[in-house]
Design an enzyme around this catalytic site. Structure first.
Site, PDB file in Angstrom:
ATOM      1  N   GLU A  90       3.324  -6.716   8.260  1.00  0.00           N
ATOM      2  CA  GLU A  90       3.611  -5.284   8.113  1.00  0.00           C
ATOM      3  C   GLU A  90       4.566  -5.000   6.964  1.00  0.00           C
ATOM      4  O   GLU A  90       5.079  -3.892   6.857  1.00  0.00           O
ATOM      5  CB  GLU A  90       4.175  -4.711   9.421  1.00  0.00           C
ATOM      6  CG  GLU A  90       3.269  -4.912  10.621  1.00  0.00           C
ATOM      7  CD  GLU A  90       1.866  -4.364  10.392  1.00  0.00           C
ATOM      8  OE1 GLU A  90       1.737  -3.197  10.019  1.00  0.00           O
ATOM      9  OE2 GLU A  90       0.905  -5.150  10.569  1.00  0.00           O
TER      10      GLU A  90
ATOM     11  N   ASP B 210     -11.410  -0.117 -23.755  1.00  0.00           N
ATOM     12  CA  ASP B 210     -11.558  -0.193 -22.297  1.00  0.00           C
ATOM     13  C   ASP B 210     -11.664   1.173 -21.658  1.00  0.00           C
ATOM     14  O   ASP B 210     -11.141   2.151 -22.183  1.00  0.00           O
ATOM     15  CB  ASP B 210     -10.293  -0.800 -21.672  1.00  0.00           C
ATOM     16  CG  ASP B 210     -10.190  -2.275 -21.910  1.00  0.00           C
ATOM     17  OD1 ASP B 210     -11.194  -2.880 -22.257  1.00  0.00           O
ATOM     18  OD2 ASP B 210      -9.074  -2.788 -21.729  1.00  0.00           O
TER      19      ASP B 210
ATOM     20  N   PRO C 131       0.824  -1.216   0.000  1.00  0.00           N
ATOM     21  CA  PRO C 131       0.000   0.000   0.000  1.00  0.00           C
ATOM     22  C   PRO C 131       0.857   1.265   0.000  1.00  0.00           C
ATOM     23  O   PRO C 131       0.348   2.347  -0.297  1.00  0.00           O
ATOM     24  CB  PRO C 131      -0.825  -0.122   1.284  1.00  0.00           C
ATOM     25  CG  PRO C 131      -0.133  -1.142   2.119  1.00  0.00           C
ATOM     26  CD  PRO C 131       0.634  -2.034   1.195  1.00  0.00           C
TER      27      PRO C 131
ATOM     28  N   ARG D  41      -4.293  -9.710 -19.783  1.00  0.00           N
ATOM     29  CA  ARG D  41      -5.397  -9.583 -20.747  1.00  0.00           C
ATOM     30  C   ARG D  41      -5.018  -8.678 -21.910  1.00  0.00           C
ATOM     31  O   ARG D  41      -5.688  -8.680 -22.937  1.00  0.00           O
ATOM     32  CB  ARG D  41      -6.684  -9.099 -20.064  1.00  0.00           C
ATOM     33  CG  ARG D  41      -6.620  -7.681 -19.569  1.00  0.00           C
ATOM     34  CD  ARG D  41      -7.883  -7.302 -18.807  1.00  0.00           C
ATOM     35  NE  ARG D  41      -9.020  -7.030 -19.677  1.00  0.00           N
ATOM     36  CZ  ARG D  41      -9.198  -5.885 -20.343  1.00  0.00           C
ATOM     37  NH1 ARG D  41      -8.312  -4.910 -20.251  1.00  0.00           N
ATOM     38  NH2 ARG D  41     -10.253  -5.715 -21.107  1.00  0.00           N
TER      39      ARG D  41
HETATM   40  N1  ADE Z   1      -0.765  -4.993   0.095  1.00  0.00           N
HETATM   41  C1  ADE Z   1      -1.618  -4.551   1.036  1.00  0.00           C
HETATM   42  N2  ADE Z   1      -2.393  -3.569   0.572  1.00  0.00           N
HETATM   43  C2  ADE Z   1      -2.019  -3.364  -0.728  1.00  0.00           C
HETATM   44  C3  ADE Z   1      -2.431  -2.474  -1.742  1.00  0.00           C
HETATM   45  N3  ADE Z   1      -3.398  -1.571  -1.550  1.00  0.00           N
HETATM   46  N4  ADE Z   1      -1.812  -2.545  -2.935  1.00  0.00           N
HETATM   47  C4  ADE Z   1      -0.833  -3.430  -3.142  1.00  0.00           C
HETATM   48  N5  ADE Z   1      -0.399  -4.301  -2.227  1.00  0.00           N
HETATM   49  C5  ADE Z   1      -0.983  -4.272  -1.025  1.00  0.00           C
END
Ligand code: ADE
Length: 235
Positions: A118, A175, A91, A160
């Site tokens: 984490e 798309d 994230p 794809r």
């Molecule tokens: N791992 C945990 N959350 C994530 C996200 N939003 N994007 C990519 N990998 C992740």
């Protein structure tokens, strides 16, 4: 294209072998290797994580296990493997977009390192970056439990776009995002259903009019749902 996925939950990504991607694997367009990270542990508990330096909640994935896994899956001398990109879903990464999928769809080999807990000790990425292209990417502003679902989403979005993977080779040219806008609504038979009619222009057979209507619908939908995607001069 070669796809390699390293994870502590190999079964979790197994569904990638089904449906259209499974067909692409059968046709030899794509190959998929899934590796269990625990195969590179040496202790009886096969442990992959440890407490974070500096304290705090959660666990961090150990560098030694990931180091050995990447040495084997990517090779220690990856200069010979020009097509390899190591993808680390997190994230805290840069956003994965349709442009990323397009760029990756031309690569020879993508290796996905799925972290849990984490995250992975940062030195794993720092060390790998000395030898190969590494991209830390996020699929959105939310936190998943681990990188597996993000990997599956990115693999699907990327593969794809490879010739021969989709049944209809032109179907991804229209798309959402390929022209920077969201795709407008689609309709099929019957022409009237539950009192709702297909927009008449779509029945007109006038291709220019249909194209103009679709563009207008795409603009309208984008303005409503994703105004951030509109060009700055659009009012
Ligand atoms: N791992 C945990 N959350 C994530 C996200 N939003 N994007 C990519 N990998 C992740």
């Amino acid at each position: 294209m070669r796809l390699s996925i390293i994870t502590i939950f190999p079964d979790y990504v197994a569904p990638l072998r089904g449906a259209l991607l499974g067909k692409a694997i059968e046709k030899g367009i794509v190959s998929l290797d899934v590796h269990d990270l625990r195969d590179w542990t040496h202790d009886v508990h096969r442990s992959v994580d440890d407490a974070p330096y500096g304290g705090g909640p959660g666990m961090v994935m150990k560098p030694q296990v990931w180091g050995e896994a990447l040495d084997e899956v990517c090779g220690t001398d990856v200069a010979h493997d020009g097509g390899l990109i190591l993808v680390v879903p997190t994230p805290a990464g840069v956003p994965f977009t349709q442009a990323t999928a397009q760029r990756w769809s031309r690569e020879e080999h993508l290796v996905f390192a799925c972290g849990r807990y984490e995250g992975i000790d940062q030195r794993v990425v720092d060390d790998a970056s000395k030898r190969m292209r590494v991209e830390e990417v996020s699929i959105g502003d939310f936190v998943l439990i681990g990188g597996e679902v993000a990997t599956m989403a990115m693999v699907e979005a990327t593969t794809r776009l490879i010739d021969g993977v989709l049944g209809n080779p032109v179907s991804h040219q229209e798309d959402s995002f390929s022209d920077g806008l969201l795709e407008g609504p689609s309709y099929t038979r019957p022409v009237s259903w539950r009192g709702l009619d297909v927009p008449e222009v779509l029945l007109s057979g006038d291709h220019a009019k249909v194209a103009a209507w679709r563009h207008e619908q795409a603009l309208r939908r984008t303005a409503q749902r994703r105004p951030d995607l509109l060009p700055p001069d659009h009012s």
